[in-house]
Design a protein around this motif. Sequence first.
Motif, short mmCIF file in Angstrom:
data_model
loop_
_atom_site.label_atom_id
_atom_site.label_comp_id
_atom_site.label_asym_id
_atom_site.label_seq_id
_atom_site.Cartn_x
_atom_site.Cartn_y
_atom_site.Cartn_z
N PHE A 63 5.16 8.31 9.47
CA PHE A 63 6.06 8.26 8.31
C PHE A 63 7.22 9.26 8.43
N PRO A 64 6.99 10.53 8.79
CA PRO A 64 8.11 11.48 8.85
C PRO A 64 9.18 11.06 9.86
N GLU A 65 8.74 10.57 11.03
CA GLU A 65 9.71 10.15 12.06
C GLU A 65 10.47 8.90 11.61
N ILE A 66 9.77 8.00 10.92
CA ILE A 66 10.43 6.78 10.44
C ILE A 66 11.48 7.12 9.38
N ILE A 67 11.20 8.13 8.57
CA ILE A 67 12.21 8.60 7.61
C ILE A 67 13.45 9.11 8.34
N GLU A 68 13.25 9.89 9.41
CA GLU A 68 14.39 10.38 10.21
C GLU A 68 15.23 9.21 10.72
N ASP A 69 14.56 8.19 11.29
CA ASP A 69 15.26 7.01 11.81
C ASP A 69 16.03 6.30 10.70
N GLY B 70 0.81 -1.21 0.00
CA GLY B 70 0.00 0.00 0.00
C GLY B 70 0.85 1.26 0.00
N GLU B 71 0.27 2.34 0.50
CA GLU B 71 0.89 3.66 0.43
C GLU B 71 1.70 3.97 1.69
N PRO B 72 3.04 4.01 1.61
CA PRO B 72 3.87 4.20 2.81
C PRO B 72 3.63 5.52 3.53
N VAL C 161 4.80 15.21 5.64
CA VAL C 161 5.12 14.21 4.60
C VAL C 161 5.96 14.87 3.51
N PHE C 162 5.54 16.05 3.08
CA PHE C 162 6.30 16.80 2.06
C PHE C 162 7.75 17.02 2.51
#
Length: 257
Positions: free
Chosen positions: A96-102, A88-90, A130-131
Motif C-alpha cells: 500500500f505505501p509504495e502504491i500510494i507513491e506511484d 475491502g480494506e485498501p 501506512v500512517f
Amino acid sequence: MTVIYPSPIFGPVHSRRLGVSLGINLLPEDGKVCSFDCIYCECGFNADHRAKKPLPTREEVRTALEARLRDMQQNGPKPDVLTFAGNGEPTAHPHFPEIIEDTLALRDKYFPNAKVSVLSNSTFIHRPAVFDALNKIDNNILKLDTVDEEYIRTVDRPNAHYSLAEIIEHMKAFKGNCIIQTMFMKGSYQGKDVDNTSDKYVLPWLEAVKEINPRQVMIYTIDRETPDHDLCKATHEELDRIATLIKETGIPVSVSY
C-alpha cells in the motif's frame, strides 16, 4: 444486490461525497478481503465472497492506473479524485505505501488538480508505513462509527485484534490531517438494536471527534442494499441533528442522506 468491484481500476463513478471518482481497488476482483465484516457493507459478508484470485501487484496497479489516466486525459472525463476503495480494506495490501507513491506521481503527471483519497476502516493506521502514506494524500478518510466497543463488535465486526482506544490515539497522531467518516443507521441485527443515532452513542462519539480534531467529518447513512435486511436508514432529521452538534464544535461536516 452485492457490489464486487473490478480490480485494480474501476469507474469513474459519481461519488455522493467526492465527485467524479476513479476507483482503485487493491483487493482481488473476485471477492472481498477485509479486516472488518460490517453488517451494512455493500460488498456483502466476507464469508459469502471468499477471494480465490491474488491481490493485484504494485506493478499491475501502476500500469492499469497509468493506462486509464492517459485515456481520461485524451477522452475524458476529468477525474476530481482518485479513490482507494473497493472490495475491502485498501491499507491491508502489503505494498500500500509504495502504491500510494506511484499514484501520487501519476496524479501529478496526468491530473495535478485531482485529489487522492483513501477510504479506510483505520485498522492498520498503527503501521508506521501506512500512517506515513496516509499523511501524504489529500483525503485521508478514516472510519469511526461509534466509540462503543461492543457496538463495533456487533456492527463492524473486526476479525483480528481491535482496540478502540489505540485507534483513537493513532487518529489523534495525524494532528488534524484526517477526515472522520461515520455511518449512522437504525434497525436490528440478530435481535440486537443497532440504532447509533441517539445521544447514548452520539455524545461520547462527539467527544472523541473533538479530541481527534479532524479537518472534516463525513456522516452518512445506508445508500445501497445491505447484506442484513433488518437495517434502516437514519432519517434526514437525525443526521441534521448530529451535523448541527458537529458544526457547534467548529469542525466542518458533510452529510450524505
